[in-house]
Write an enzyme that holds these catalytic residues in place. Structure first.
Site, mmCIF file in Angstrom:
data_model
loop_
_atom_site.group_PDB
_atom_site.id
_atom_site.type_symbol
_atom_site.label_atom_id
_atom_site.label_comp_id
_atom_site.label_asym_id
_atom_site.label_seq_id
_atom_site.Cartn_x
_atom_site.Cartn_y
_atom_site.Cartn_z
ATOM 1 N N HIS A 160 -9.560 -46.323 10.062
ATOM 2 C CA HIS A 160 -9.569 -46.905 11.407
ATOM 3 C C HIS A 160 -10.678 -47.957 11.462
ATOM 4 C CE1 HIS A 160 -9.619 -46.290 16.093
ATOM 5 N NE2 HIS A 160 -9.906 -47.504 15.761
ATOM 6 N N GLU A 178 -11.246 -54.899 14.276
ATOM 7 C CA GLU A 178 -12.327 -54.069 13.724
ATOM 8 C C GLU A 178 -13.485 -54.923 13.215
ATOM 9 O OE1 GLU A 178 -12.497 -50.644 13.971
ATOM 10 O OE2 GLU A 178 -10.715 -50.914 15.210
ATOM 11 N N HIS A 226 -16.760 -54.484 15.461
ATOM 12 C CA HIS A 226 -17.753 -53.644 14.774
ATOM 13 C C HIS A 226 -18.451 -54.358 13.614
ATOM 14 C CE1 HIS A 226 -16.461 -50.131 17.077
ATOM 15 N NE2 HIS A 226 -15.210 -50.447 16.806
#
Ligand code: 5GP
Ligand code: 5GP
Ligand code: 5GP
Length: 219
Positions: A43, A97, A101
């Site tokens: 993920h 992502e 992040h």
């Protein structure tokens, strides 16, 4: 650069169980490249602080650039597939992502390095194998003690993971995501400085198969 304050303390490395994503009420859509293998998939790799807070979307000037992962794409399709609907090629998920992040850990890696670090952590963790060593294999209608799932992973990896659950369409709790903590250099698993607070699992948890999962009708 020592003048740059450290933005985070460690990473959560988060893997999802496709069987549990797909058999939830929202369902899933297989990627354009086809149904993924029955294995955990990535993920994300998320910078986090020891107090539970976390930075996000840290550098809008460094957006996802597909050309930087061009020769990683088959690895990403295999180990970091997108299961959200509608079916995608993965780029949107990887973009999300990296931008949310990855850009918060630019002192550790560039975009390519972000994806390589996650792929390498997945190989190291080998969660499916870890669970199997504890006698826990994907199967529908079979329930496991939460403690036994954690113990199997702890034995194999060396550190206790955080297990997040969701519910299947008949309301049974099931293993959905596994969080492991990684040092600030993104290379070694560590004891978690803090566990996420989230969806509790209850004591009896299913680890559903993915081979029998149904797919949401897109048309
Ligand atoms: P959810 O609300 O679905 O648990 O999380 C939504 C998103 O918020 C996650 O996919 C992730 O991007 C971010 N997120 C949720 N919890 C955490 C956390 O504890 N640490 C970090 N770094 N991100 C989180
Ligand atoms: P996070 O929860 O990491 O902030 O956000 C995940 C985002 O990526 C969501 O917008 C979600 O729709 C999208 N996404 C695409 N494919 C996947 C997938 O396979 N799993 C998860 N959890 N999110 C996905
Ligand atoms: P996002 O709205 O950011 O796309 O995703 C919000 C939450 O819903 C995330 O936890 C994401 O993983 C989940 N989600 C988004 N799209 C789908 C989907 O097609 N199927 C399932 N099962 N969950 C989804």
């Amino acid at each position: 650069d020592l003048s740059v304050p450290k933005q985070f303390d460690f990473f959560y490395f988060v893997q999802q169980w496709p069987g549990s994503y797909c058999d939830s009420r929202r369902g899933c859509c297989y990627p354009k490249t086809g149904k993924p293998a029955e294995d955990f998939s990535i993920h994300g790799l998320w910078p986090n602080n020891a107090d539970g807070s976390y930075p996000s979307n840290c550098d809008p000037s460094n957006p996802f650039d597909e050309s930087k992962v061009s020769n990683l794409e088959s690895d990403l399709q295999e180990h970091w597939p997108t299961l959200a609907c509608p079916s995608g090629d993965g780029l949107k998920f990887w973009r999300h992502e990296w931008e949310k992040h990855g850009t918060c850990a630019e002192s550790v890696f560039n975009e390519r390095g972000y994806f390589e670090a996650a792929l390498s952590l997945k190989r190291k963790a080998n969660l499916l194998n870890a669970l199997e060593s504890g006698g826990i294999r994907p199967a529908d209608g079979k329930f496991h003690k939460m403690g036994q799932m954690k113990e199997a992973i702890t034995k194999a990896v060396g550190y206790e993971p955080y297990i997040e659950c969701n519910v299947d369409s008949s309301g049974h709790h099931q293993l959905y995501q596994v969080y492991q903590c990684v040092d600030a250099s993104a290379s070694n698993f560590i004891e978690c400085p803090i566990f996420p607070h989230g969806r509790s699992c209850g004591n009896e948890v299913e680890f559903p198969s993915f081979s029998s999962a149904s797919i949401r009708d897109e048309l």
